[in-house]
Design an enzyme around this catalytic site. Sequence first.
Site, PDB file in Angstrom:
ATOM      1  N   GLU A   1       0.812  -1.216   0.000  1.00 37.39           N
ATOM      2  CA  GLU A   1       0.000   0.000   0.000  1.00 37.39           C
ATOM      3  C   GLU A   1       0.847   1.268   0.000  1.00 37.39           C
ATOM      4  O   GLU A   1       0.622   2.173  -0.790  1.00 37.39           O
ATOM      5  CB  GLU A   1      -0.921   0.021   1.231  1.00 37.39           C
ATOM      6  N   SER A   2       1.786   1.357   0.924  1.00 36.37           N
ATOM      7  CA  SER A   2       2.463   2.636   1.144  1.00 36.37           C
ATOM      8  C   SER A   2       3.977   2.544   1.201  1.00 36.37           C
ATOM      9  O   SER A   2       4.639   3.575   1.290  1.00 36.37           O
ATOM     10  CB  SER A   2       1.982   3.250   2.459  1.00 36.37           C
TER      11      SER A   2
END
Length: 659
Positions: free
Chosen positions: A509-510
């Site tokens: 995700e990040s």
Amino acid sequence: MHWLKILTPLWAASFLTVAAPLAQAQISGDAVLLEMQKAFRKRDQSALTQMLPQASGHPLEAWAAYWELKNRLETAAADEIQSFLSRYAGTYQEDRLRNDWLLILGKQRDWATFGQVYAKFRMRDDRSVTCYALLADSLQGRSTPGMGQQVRDLWLAQKDADDGCTAAAGQMYAQKLITDADVWRRARVAAENNRQKAARDAVAIVAPEAADQVAQVFASPVKYLAGQSKSRGRERKELALLALIRMAASDPDAAATQMEGGWGAQLSGEERNWAWGVIGKQSAFKLSPDANGYFAKVRRNEDLSDDLLGWKARAAMRAGDWKSVRRAIDAMGPERTDPTWSYWKAKAMLAGRPSAEDKAEARQLLEDTAGSGSFYEQLALEEIGQRVTTPPAPVPLTAQEKAAARANPGLARSLYAIQIGLRSEGVREWNYSTNLHQPGGMGDRELYAAADLACERQAWDRCINTSERIKTFADWSQRFPMPYRDTVLAKSSNIGLDPAYVYGLIRQESRFIMDARSGVGASGLMQVMPATARWTAKKIGMTDFTPGMLNDRDTNITIGTSYLKLALDDFEGSMALAAAGYNAGPGRPRNWRNGPTLDAAIWAENVPFSETRDYVKKVLANTTNYAALITGQPQSLKSRLGTIGPRPASDPETMKDLP
């Protein structure tokens, strides 16, 4: 400032008297850089010119000068551009501006200046610039073997139209180095991707008098086909094929009806195969049981692109038609060697009653594919009887290797930019500084040291991506870092969630960037949307939640893990479905699971959104690796997959009220 402890109180006080204004000046300089970035994005030349002197002497002065000049590059004098290139020689900004200038020179057809500038261009990673360089060589009589093929490949690889590759393709076509078939293929792929200008530009090369009809094809393919006589001329048939492609994008069954109603008989065999391939692909996007039947109408797989063949293989997997899977993969070009298709070819060869020769070839494919990196490498590893384990740690970095990384000016500028909030600029400069094709480019040990530096500075995305580029060894503490370990493990344990799954998802995700922001408004480590966060907070009884709290690390992890657990429970514990729901929203995988009960790997490979398909596979591969790190035990990806089919009628949906 721990080093002040070694100073006498008098000397320390004297130093701080001087250091405080210097530190304040640096903070002020950082603010100038941030404001200049905003002005550059707004194309505010007045503000850029006014602020540029304030950036003098700043560690990121080269960025300030680049923004100011780039914003007016089309009108800048050549001497001014050359002065910039000399002043910032060797930096990313120098070569970036050279790239920008080459695009302008190519568009202006100033081949003399272009050649001089291109000779010093180091990145060589811009397709348009490469096309301009090939066009210039051709126009100046410097044709080389393979030039036409190179232009063709660059042109076909682009989704959108551009001047450089379009002009180069036109020149290669005029010299008969690119064929009619190449140009029409470009038009077909552009039509499939809804790129009207790219389709028109291609048609203008091969049939200039028909280029204006492309707008009609895109505006209403049904109306266009109805108004066309079923002529046998290639131009008419290819335009009809473009209309069928556009029709299939919204209604593959309607396009099939057109094919069966007369247009199929009018097209050539190759055109007909392509049409059925596109209809099959679009039907496969809808997970329709008709997709495999449409693909069966393709009489010659070699007429299809690798992309269409990939979808033919996927549709055949869903239908359990392993012979068609194998034939589709065998017809592929370069894509055939990708781990995805190596794995599925091996599985197809082992289906049914394989011969001894097929068993041996399949075994070799699996052994060649097996590894601990990607989804299919891990599956292949299990097929040959092994499991994912943590590799041995490499030889530690020496003090000299670490010092060399810290002394690298490009890496230093990159980390500084990331630290003050210029993340995109910092990432680009980091990638440039570590790229192997640069003079003095980095080998594996240098990449290892650079990744170590990034980890030390908590630039986790640069740490991971740089470590992944190392070819001869792997340090999993870099590739699969576990920042905020106590928080993640505690939050996961409290709600009965596998922490390896949480880490696998955050990594995708990040990349552990706390201030990450997506284009659609998701934020933080776990990239939670505000509406999703409010819904989740209500579900778990967090009555004081406000969207601004998502910027807090612990709150972001609490909301993200809770939402992931709710999704996992809603999907009966399926990690693949829950990951798809986390990425694309739970409503879509609810629909995607309808149909036959499938091995979860087949289901994941058939996810119609390319981003979500890639996401699910990476999250699950990450999870398996993190589990090996956390437990110290061999791990199985297959045990995390299972099967996926329709929701049992007696099983209520718990996330229907999610906004």
